[in-house]
Design an enzyme around this catalytic site. Structure first.
Site, PDB file in Angstrom:
ATOM      1  N   ASN A  11      -5.324   7.738  24.321  1.00  0.00           N
ATOM      2  CA  ASN A  11      -4.889   6.743  23.352  1.00  0.00           C
ATOM      3  C   ASN A  11      -5.871   5.572  23.435  1.00  0.00           C
ATOM      4  O   ASN A  11      -5.807   4.776  24.355  1.00  0.00           O
ATOM      5  CB  ASN A  11      -3.461   6.278  23.682  1.00  0.00           C
ATOM      6  N   TRP A  12      -6.757   5.517  22.465  1.00  0.00           N
ATOM      7  CA  TRP A  12      -7.813   4.498  22.503  1.00  0.00           C
ATOM      8  C   TRP A  12      -7.310   3.106  22.099  1.00  0.00           C
ATOM      9  O   TRP A  12      -8.009   2.129  22.266  1.00  0.00           O
ATOM     10  CB  TRP A  12      -8.978   4.912  21.581  1.00  0.00           C
ATOM     11  N   LYS A  13      -6.123   3.044  21.497  1.00  0.00           N
ATOM     12  CA  LYS A  13      -5.600   1.757  21.010  1.00  0.00           C
ATOM     13  C   LYS A  13      -6.658   1.110  20.089  1.00  0.00           C
ATOM     14  O   LYS A  13      -7.334   1.839  19.360  1.00  0.00           O
ATOM     15  CB  LYS A  13      -5.220   0.859  22.186  1.00  0.00           C
ATOM     16  N   HIS A  91       5.101   3.922  20.258  1.00  0.00           N
ATOM     17  CA  HIS A  91       4.395   3.443  21.450  1.00  0.00           C
ATOM     18  C   HIS A  91       4.952   2.064  21.805  1.00  0.00           C
ATOM     19  O   HIS A  91       5.301   1.280  20.921  1.00  0.00           O
ATOM     20  CB  HIS A  91       2.889   3.353  21.184  1.00  0.00           C
ATOM     21  N   GLU A 163       6.681   6.781  28.911  1.00  0.00           N
ATOM     22  CA  GLU A 163       5.757   5.735  29.348  1.00  0.00           C
ATOM     23  C   GLU A 163       6.556   4.507  29.757  1.00  0.00           C
ATOM     24  O   GLU A 163       6.953   3.706  28.896  1.00  0.00           O
ATOM     25  CB  GLU A 163       4.809   5.349  28.195  1.00  0.00           C
ATOM     26  N   GLY A 169      -1.031  -0.102  31.267  1.00  0.00           N
ATOM     27  CA  GLY A 169      -2.132  -1.063  31.348  1.00  0.00           C
ATOM     28  C   GLY A 169      -2.023  -2.027  32.520  1.00  0.00           C
ATOM     29  O   GLY A 169      -2.727  -3.027  32.572  1.00  0.00           O
ATOM     30  N   SER A 208      -0.973   3.954  33.223  1.00  0.00           N
ATOM     31  CA  SER A 208      -1.948   3.812  34.310  1.00  0.00           C
ATOM     32  C   SER A 208      -2.311   5.136  34.984  1.00  0.00           C
ATOM     33  O   SER A 208      -2.543   5.177  36.191  1.00  0.00           O
ATOM     34  CB  SER A 208      -1.463   2.795  35.344  1.00  0.00           C
ATOM     35  N   GLY A 229      -4.352   5.851  28.436  1.00  0.00           N
ATOM     36  CA  GLY A 229      -4.908   4.690  27.729  1.00  0.00           C
ATOM     37  C   GLY A 229      -6.288   4.346  28.258  1.00  0.00           C
ATOM     38  O   GLY A 229      -7.291   4.996  27.926  1.00  0.00           O
TER      39      GLY A 229
HETATM   40  P1  PGA Z   1      -2.727   3.012  30.166  1.00  0.00           P
HETATM   41  O1  PGA Z   1      -2.032   3.169  28.717  1.00  0.00           O
HETATM   42  O2  PGA Z   1      -3.126   4.401  30.604  1.00  0.00           O
HETATM   43  O3  PGA Z   1      -3.904   2.113  29.933  1.00  0.00           O
HETATM   44  O4  PGA Z   1      -1.692   2.421  31.070  1.00  0.00           O
HETATM   45  C1  PGA Z   1      -1.200   4.252  28.419  1.00  0.00           C
HETATM   46  C2  PGA Z   1      -0.696   4.125  27.011  1.00  0.00           C
HETATM   47  O5  PGA Z   1      -0.458   3.007  26.548  1.00  0.00           O
HETATM   48  O6  PGA Z   1      -0.503   5.135  26.312  1.00  0.00           O
END
Ligand code: PGA
Length: 247
Positions: A11-13, A91, A163, A169, A208, A229
């Site tokens: 998930n590149w956001k 999300h 999640e 994050g 994470s 992410g």
């Molecule tokens: P992260 O994000 O791996 O940076 O914690 C996961 C996500 O938001 O899907």
């Protein structure tokens, strides 16, 4: 027990670039195959390019409306035309920053599915909800909103991503045991409605995940892969996470 093919999605956001996509595509195509499916939720503007490069892809959110005067929204049918196979819905950043309710998320789920995309329904509790023992009730409500609209059959062509909001994050991953406990709860909840759908359903863990903790998480019985992410923006880390999901 029905066998489930592991699935890892990045998930590149609001990150990444055309350059990064070009750089990663070959490596993703090399790792994705019989043992693991790999997809990238790139920013919507890159979905067409991603599909052209042969990488499975999806949008990070989708409009609940089919068409009309909704400036700026992402249209499910157009994403499908461009080669998207999936749509993330719910999300936690969409829920918490953009105020999407369980109800709106369920509408997005319905629209994605109607237009031929596989919805990836993200569920999870905040730190405060976990402390107050509300993890299961929060997740139940998030799933029930979809089941109310489509029945349990709606979950057949879908994926769930657990999640925990406190793990996204933050570098704070749920322990494999903590994650497994929630995944097992989700599968049991769905099994109480339809055991076959529950057995086949892919339930991903996200929050994470990195190349160091992925193997242990993916080894849990009810964890079928991950939604990644930050680590999906680094080619080596992401590829090694994908490798670690191979059964
Ligand atoms: P992260 O994000 O791996 O940076 O914690 C996961 C996500 O938001 O899907």
């Amino acid at each position: 027990m029905a066998s489930r093919k592991p699935f890892v999605a990045g998930n590149w956001k609001l990150n990444g670039s055309l350059e990064l996509l070009n750089e990663m595509a070959n490596e993703i195509n090399a790792v994705s195959g019989e043992d693991v499916d790999v997809a990238l939720f790139v920013p919507a503007l890159l979905v067409g390019e991603c599909a052209k490069l042969g990488v499975k892809t999806g949008v990070q959110t989708v409009s609940e409306f089919e068409a009309g005067a909704y400036t700026g929204e992402i249209q499910a049918s157009l994403a499908k035309d461009l080669g998207a196979e999936y749509a993330l819905v719910g999300h936690s950043e969409r829920r918490h920053i953009f105020g999407e309710s369980d109800e709106v998320v369920a509408d997005k789920f319905v629209m994605a599915q109607q237009q031929g995309l596989v919805p990836v329904l993200c569920v999870g509790e905040t730190e405060q909800q976990r402390e107050q023992n509300e993890t299961e009730s929060v997740i139940s409500a998030q799933i029930d909103a979809v089941v109310r609209k489509l029945g349990v059959a709606g979950l057949k062509q879908s994926v769930i991503a657990y999640e925990p909001v406190w793990a996204i994050g933050t570098g704070k991953t749920a322990s494999p045991e903590q994650a497994q406990q929630v995944h097992q709860f989700i599968r049991a909840k769905i099994a109480s409605l339809d055991s076959e759908i529950a057995q086949r359903l892919l339930i991903l863990y996200g929050g994470s995940v990195n190349e160091k903790n992925s193997s242990e998480l993916f080894a849990q019985q009810d964890i079928d892969g991950g939604l990644i992410g930050g680590a999906s923006l680094k080619t080596d880390a992401f590829i090694s996470i994908c490798e670690s999901a191979k059964g």
